[in-house]
Design a protein around this motif. Structure first.
Motif, PDB file in Angstrom:
ATOM      1  N   MET A  76       0.844  -1.173   0.000  1.00  0.00           N
ATOM      2  CA  MET A  76       0.000   0.000   0.000  1.00  0.00           C
ATOM      3  C   MET A  76       0.885   1.229   0.000  1.00  0.00           C
ATOM      4  N   ILE A  77       0.434   2.240  -0.731  1.00  0.00           N
ATOM      5  CA  ILE A  77       1.095   3.538  -0.765  1.00  0.00           C
ATOM      6  C   ILE A  77       0.044   4.589  -0.487  1.00  0.00           C
ATOM      7  N   LEU A  78       0.362   5.548   0.363  1.00  0.00           N
ATOM      8  CA  LEU A  78      -0.528   6.670   0.681  1.00  0.00           C
ATOM      9  C   LEU A  78       0.270   7.939   0.479  1.00  0.00           C
ATOM     10  N   ASP A  79      -0.272   8.889  -0.309  1.00  0.00           N
ATOM     11  CA  ASP A  79       0.460  10.126  -0.572  1.00  0.00           C
ATOM     12  C   ASP A  79      -0.507  11.174  -1.119  1.00  0.00           C
ATOM     13  N   SER A  80       0.052  12.347  -1.387  1.00  0.00           N
ATOM     14  CA  SER A  80      -0.679  13.464  -1.975  1.00  0.00           C
ATOM     15  C   SER A  80      -0.609  13.363  -3.493  1.00  0.00           C
ATOM     16  N   LEU A  81      -1.669  13.791  -4.177  1.00  0.00           N
ATOM     17  CA  LEU A  81      -1.649  13.787  -5.640  1.00  0.00           C
ATOM     18  C   LEU A  81      -0.513  14.640  -6.187  1.00  0.00           C
ATOM     19  N   GLU A  82      -0.067  15.625  -5.440  1.00  0.00           N
ATOM     20  CA  GLU A  82       1.065  16.455  -5.867  1.00  0.00           C
ATOM     21  C   GLU A  82       2.332  15.619  -6.037  1.00  0.00           C
ATOM     22  N   PHE A 131      -6.115  -6.715 -10.704  1.00  0.00           N
ATOM     23  CA  PHE A 131      -6.066  -5.261 -10.803  1.00  0.00           C
ATOM     24  C   PHE A 131      -5.499  -4.615  -9.549  1.00  0.00           C
ATOM     25  N   ILE A 132      -4.788  -3.535  -9.766  1.00  0.00           N
ATOM     26  CA  ILE A 132      -4.301  -2.636  -8.719  1.00  0.00           C
ATOM     27  C   ILE A 132      -5.343  -1.545  -8.589  1.00  0.00           C
ATOM     28  N   ASP A 133      -5.645  -1.116  -7.373  1.00  0.00           N
ATOM     29  CA  ASP A 133      -6.567  -0.003  -7.134  1.00  0.00           C
ATOM     30  C   ASP A 133      -5.788   1.252  -6.759  1.00  0.00           C
ATOM     31  N   GLY A 180      -1.554  -9.098   2.764  1.00  0.00           N
ATOM     32  CA  GLY A 180      -2.195 -10.248   2.134  1.00  0.00           C
ATOM     33  C   GLY A 180      -1.744 -11.583   2.675  1.00  0.00           C
ATOM     34  N   ASP A 181      -0.471 -11.682   3.049  1.00  0.00           N
ATOM     35  CA  ASP A 181       0.000 -12.968   3.574  1.00  0.00           C
ATOM     36  C   ASP A 181      -0.484 -13.236   4.992  1.00  0.00           C
ATOM     37  N   GLU A 182      -1.166 -12.255   5.602  1.00  0.00           N
ATOM     38  CA  GLU A 182      -1.757 -12.441   6.924  1.00  0.00           C
ATOM     39  C   GLU A 182      -3.267 -12.678   6.871  1.00  0.00           C
ATOM     40  N   LEU A 183      -3.854 -12.581   5.673  1.00  0.00           N
ATOM     41  CA  LEU A 183      -5.286 -12.822   5.513  1.00  0.00           C
ATOM     42  C   LEU A 183      -5.540 -14.320   5.577  1.00  0.00           C
ATOM     43  N   TYR A 185      -3.469   0.259  -3.738  1.00  0.00           N
ATOM     44  CA  TYR A 185      -3.582  -1.072  -3.149  1.00  0.00           C
ATOM     45  C   TYR A 185      -3.234  -2.097  -4.218  1.00  0.00           C
ATOM     46  N   PHE A 186      -2.174  -2.837  -3.946  1.00  0.00           N
ATOM     47  CA  PHE A 186      -1.706  -3.884  -4.842  1.00  0.00           C
ATOM     48  C   PHE A 186      -2.413  -5.196  -4.489  1.00  0.00           C
ATOM     49  N   PRO A 187      -2.307  -6.227  -5.353  1.00  0.00           N
ATOM     50  CA  PRO A 187      -2.966  -7.496  -5.035  1.00  0.00           C
ATOM     51  C   PRO A 187      -2.574  -8.081  -3.679  1.00  0.00           C
ATOM     52  N   GLU A 188      -1.394  -7.783  -3.195  1.00  0.00           N
ATOM     53  CA  GLU A 188      -0.981  -8.318  -1.893  1.00  0.00           C
ATOM     54  C   GLU A 188      -1.508  -7.503  -0.716  1.00  0.00           C
ATOM     55  N   ASP A 189      -2.324  -6.487  -0.976  1.00  0.00           N
ATOM     56  CA  ASP A 189      -2.878  -5.630   0.074  1.00  0.00           C
ATOM     57  C   ASP A 189      -4.349  -5.940   0.318  1.00  0.00           C
ATOM     58  N   GLY A 190      -4.668  -6.468   1.490  1.00  0.00           N
ATOM     59  CA  GLY A 190      -6.063  -6.561   1.884  1.00  0.00           C
ATOM     60  C   GLY A 190      -6.508  -5.171   2.302  1.00  0.00           C
TER      61      GLY A 190
END
Length: 150
Positions: free
Chosen positions: A1-7, A69-71, A87-90, A124-129
């Motif tokens: 997962m990555i979280l950031d500003s659109l800038e 798909f990546i979201d 994902g490996d903890e789900l 959110y990549f496939p490995e991200d719940g």
């Protein structure tokens, strides 16, 4: 997962050949002129979805994951919190993978939560719940769906 500003979105263009196109669409589009629903592009590996929902309580948000798909999620109106778990903890599948919808749901609970404000995004990549839609009041967002590179 990555979280950031659109800038700062340009910093992530190298992660996938379609990220630049997806971020350009999100930054340059006047979403007040678009209705909710699916927006196709000239590339079948990239489409967008505009969604409106009522924020829900954390215990009502279900963890989900995708395989194909990546979201990239970006709120347009309101603040959305999204739960996350590796994902490996789900461990506990509540609904098996639906290939047509590219989604699987889990009974697990997120290990952390992130708040997204307009002008920010999360990848959110496939490995991200992830458990989207948590918040108060109306939330309107755009979701870029980007096919995983093979």
């Amino acid at each position: 997962m990555i979280l950031d500003s659109l800038e700062n979105a340009h910093q992530y263009h190298s992660l996938h050949p379609l990220f630049e196109k997806a971020f350009d669409f999100i930054r340059r589009t006047d979403f007040t002129q678009l209705q909710e629903g699916k927006i196709e592009t000239n590339d079948p590996r990239l489409y967008f979805s505009i969604a409106r929902l009522r924020g829900k309580d954390p215990q009502d948000a279900r963890l989900e994951s995708h395989k194909r798909f990546i979201d990239i999620k970006a709120p347009l109106v309101g603040v959305e919190s999204i739960g996350w778990k590796a994902g490996d903890e789900l461990m506990i599948i509540s609904e098996p993978y639906d290939e047509k919808k590219d989604i699987m749901f889990y009974h697990d609970f997120p290990t952390t939560y992130s708040k997204l404000y307009p002008g920010q995004f999360a990848i959110y990549f496939p490995e991200d719940g992830h458990a989207p839609g948590i918040g108060q009041g109306d939330i309107r967002k755009v979701i870029a769906k980007i096919a995983v590179e093979e």
